[in-house]
Design a protein around this motif. Structure first.
Motif, PDB file in Angstrom:
ATOM      1  N   MET A  92       0.731  -1.146  -0.030  1.00 44.61           N
ATOM      2  CA  MET A  92       0.066   0.083   0.153  1.00 44.61           C
ATOM      3  C   MET A  92       0.982   1.052   0.113  1.00 44.61           C
ATOM      4  SD  MET A  92      -3.359   0.847   0.150  1.00 44.61           S
ATOM      5  CE  MET A  92      -4.230  -0.642   0.899  1.00 44.61           C
ATOM      6  N   GLU A  93       0.546   2.090  -0.838  1.00 40.43           N
ATOM      7  CA  GLU A  93       1.363   3.638  -0.776  1.00 40.43           C
ATOM      8  C   GLU A  93       0.445   4.450  -0.330  1.00 40.43           C
ATOM      9  OE1 GLU A  93       2.997   4.287  -4.770  1.00 40.43           O
ATOM     10  OE2 GLU A  93       4.467   2.532  -4.610  1.00 40.43           O
ATOM     11  N   LEU A  94       0.965   4.955   0.883  1.00 35.51           N
ATOM     12  CA  LEU A  94       0.020   5.996   1.569  1.00 35.51           C
ATOM     13  C   LEU A  94       0.575   7.607   1.405  1.00 35.51           C
ATOM     14  CD1 LEU A  94      -0.385   4.336   4.998  1.00 35.51           C
ATOM     15  CD2 LEU A  94      -2.092   4.427   3.332  1.00 35.51           C
ATOM     16  N   ASP A  95      -0.123   8.373   1.297  1.00 35.69           N
ATOM     17  CA  ASP A  95       0.196   9.792   1.225  1.00 35.69           C
ATOM     18  C   ASP A  95       1.110   9.962   2.648  1.00 35.69           C
ATOM     19  OD1 ASP A  95      -0.949  10.594  -0.843  1.00 35.69           O
ATOM     20  OD2 ASP A  95      -2.640  11.562   0.076  1.00 35.69           O
ATOM     21  N   LEU A  96       2.190  10.781   2.295  1.00 39.75           N
ATOM     22  CA  LEU A  96       3.009  11.072   3.601  1.00 39.75           C
ATOM     23  C   LEU A  96       2.190  11.866   4.716  1.00 39.75           C
ATOM     24  CD1 LEU A  96       6.034  10.109   4.481  1.00 39.75           C
ATOM     25  CD2 LEU A  96       6.608  12.580   3.524  1.00 39.75           C
ATOM     26  N   LEU A  97       2.180  11.446   5.855  1.00 39.45           N
ATOM     27  CA  LEU A  97       1.372  12.434   6.744  1.00 39.45           C
ATOM     28  C   LEU A  97       2.647  13.318   7.484  1.00 39.45           C
ATOM     29  CD1 LEU A  97      -1.062  13.324   8.950  1.00 39.45           C
ATOM     30  CD2 LEU A  97       0.061  11.330  10.303  1.00 39.45           C
ATOM     31  N   LEU A  98       2.331  14.646   7.303  1.00 41.72           N
ATOM     32  CA  LEU A  98       3.428  15.623   7.501  1.00 41.72           C
ATOM     33  C   LEU A  98       3.052  16.040   9.405  1.00 41.72           C
ATOM     34  CD1 LEU A  98       3.831  18.160   4.480  1.00 41.72           C
ATOM     35  CD2 LEU A  98       5.373  16.150   5.181  1.00 41.72           C
ATOM     36  N   MET A  99       4.010  15.469   9.953  1.00 44.09           N
ATOM     37  CA  MET A  99       3.960  15.792  11.308  1.00 44.09           C
ATOM     38  C   MET A  99       5.178  16.766  11.629  1.00 44.09           C
ATOM     39  SD  MET A  99       1.231  14.561  12.537  1.00 44.09           S
ATOM     40  CE  MET A  99       1.444  14.532  14.426  1.00 44.09           C
ATOM     41  N   THR A 100       5.577  17.460  10.573  1.00 43.89           N
ATOM     42  CA  THR A 100       6.466  18.456  10.673  1.00 43.89           C
ATOM     43  C   THR A 100       6.036  19.798  10.870  1.00 43.89           C
ATOM     44  OG1 THR A 100       6.458  18.671   8.412  1.00 43.89           O
ATOM     45  CG2 THR A 100       8.348  17.128   9.205  1.00 43.89           C
ATOM     46  N   VAL A 109       4.923   8.420   7.790  1.00 43.09           N
ATOM     47  CA  VAL A 109       4.811   9.716   8.916  1.00 43.09           C
ATOM     48  C   VAL A 109       6.065  10.079   8.784  1.00 43.09           C
ATOM     49  CG1 VAL A 109       4.094  10.422  11.260  1.00 43.09           C
ATOM     50  CG2 VAL A 109       2.866   8.326  10.082  1.00 43.09           C
ATOM     51  N   LEU A 110       5.891  11.655   8.502  1.00 36.74           N
ATOM     52  CA  LEU A 110       7.250  12.373   8.644  1.00 36.74           C
ATOM     53  C   LEU A 110       7.208  13.110   9.762  1.00 36.74           C
ATOM     54  CD1 LEU A 110       9.784  12.958   6.882  1.00 36.74           C
ATOM     55  CD2 LEU A 110       8.589  15.137   6.209  1.00 36.74           C
TER      56      LEU A 110
END
Ligand code: PLP
Length: 385
Positions: free
Chosen positions: A1-9, A322-323
């Motif tokens: 599965m390729e998920l959109d990156l969740l920006l926790m930056t 998750v970034l």
């Protein structure tokens, strides 16, 4: 599965799709009456969030551009400024002021500590020639939230311009430019304003505005006299080609923020940050920032001994999409940073903390995942409103 990156930056932050899609509409030409209301609405709404009735201009730049605009428009070469450094972004103001040939008097704090108003007053007494003071509202490198209310009130009757870097704070933390006697406040679209990068904001008090009109700006593109002239034209506009698409997104974001209500947004970020702090404590992780300085914009966490923060950042990004951010400057090798602002909620923080626990289990720090998540859930349950 390729998920959109969740920006926790802490910027750019996660942005709602309706705000992103607003930027995809056909362009309005900036020399026509179609564009003027868009520009005027964004300026007026930004003013309400900055809490100012004075002057505000939008620029085509990131936050550093608005910091540079603040310096270039208010000081002559050789003039003295006090730059309060509570981290990497405080240091950036020092570098910009030096680049404009100002005489810089830096006030340096150990990273993680907040600025003290008495120290600032002492420096002003020792250097009566100081014309301006720069302070970072929310220091994104160290997680320090400086108390601008106290600093602003103390400097009210001093003959200096108080310049605030609000790039990661305004829109995310309560701010009151006029009430706190701030002369210049700068920000950018990609953090508290929940919009893609590309638009800077700079607000000026009457005092700063009068000085700006007198000082010969060192530069052309960021000379605010052009911006003032264009704002006052029959068709109010912007001096150069603006970031029209980003402005559509900003308009949508501002409308949404005001509809939700700023107090509610600030309370939401507080809840997420408090949950994260409790989760870190339950996991035995310490927070880099001093307890009296901790910000709700982001939490700066000391990496467990023997584990480089990059290993944590990479594991969560590569395995789970998750970034989180690594450290900056002198703490690059010892901390990682997680934001609690943006279009994110409890759902996103629960995932982030749970996945951090999985990553730290793999990296050998956690014996068993779950303690951080449990503390987070308990905090959220207790703070339910
Ligand atoms: N000031 C602060 C407090 C920031 O957090 C940042 C960016 O992270 C900047 C200034 C610089 O902004 P930009 O990267 O938009 O130029």
């Amino acid at each position: 599965m390729e998920l959109d990156l969740l920006l926790m930056t802490p910027g750019p932050v996660t942005i709602d799709s309706d705000i992103l899609l607003a930027g995809a509409q056909p362009l309005k030409h900036h020399r026509t009456n179609d564009f003027a209301p868009l520009y005027a609405e964004c300026v007026e709404r930004c003013k309400r969030i900055f809490k100012t009735r004075q002057h505000l201009f939008l620029t085509l730049s990131s936050g550093t551009g608005t910091m540079e605009t603040a310096i270039a428009n208010h000081f002559h070469p050789g003039e003295q400024v006090l730059t309060v450094e509570t981290g990497a972004f405080g240091e950036r103001f020092t570098e910009i002021a030096k680049a404009f040939r100002l005489e810089v008097v830096p006030l340096k704090y150990p990273w993680g500590h907040r600025a003290k108003v008495d120290d600032i007053l002492k420096m002003l007494d020792q250097h009566p020639g100081i014309k301006g003071v720069t302070v970072t509202f929310n220091e994104t490198s160290t997680g320090v939230h400086n108390d601008m209310a106290v600093i602003g009130k103390a400097l009210k009757d001093r003959n200096v311009l108080l310049i605030v870097d609000g790039v990661s704070g305004i829109g995310a933390l309560p701010f009151d430019m006029d009430g706190w006697n701030i002369d210049v406040a700068v920000c950018a679209s990609q953090k508290g304003f929940l919009t893609p990068p590309g638009i800077g904001m700079i607000a000026l008090s009457e005092k700063a505005f009068a000085r700006m009109m007198k000082v010969e700006c060192h530069g052309y593109y960021f000379d605010l006299k052009h911006y003032k002239k264009n704002q006052d034209m029959k068709i109010p506009s912007y001096p150069w080609t603006p970031a029209i698409s980003v402005m559509f997104s900003l308009q949508k974001a501002l409308e949404k923020m005001e509809r939700i209500g700023m107090e509610k947004i600030y309370a939401h970020y507080h809840k997420l940050a408090e949950g994260l702090r409790q989760a870190m404590k339950a996991m035995g992780l310490s927070i880099f920032t001093q307890p009296d300085a901790q910000s709700n914009v982001l939490t700066v966490i000391n990496s467990p001994e023997g584990i480089h923060p990059t290993a944590i950042v990479n594991e969560i990004r590569d395995q789970y999409g998750v970034l989180v951010a690594g450290g900056q400057g002198q703490i690059t090798d010892s901390v990682f940073r997680i934001t609690t602002i943006g279009s994110i909620g409890e759902r996103d923080l629960i995932s982030t903390v749970g996945l951090l626990e999985l990553a730290l289990t793999k990296l050998g720090y956690c014996k068993e995942p779950g303690e951080g998540t449990r503390a987070l859930l308990k905090t959220f349950a207790a703070m339910r409103n």
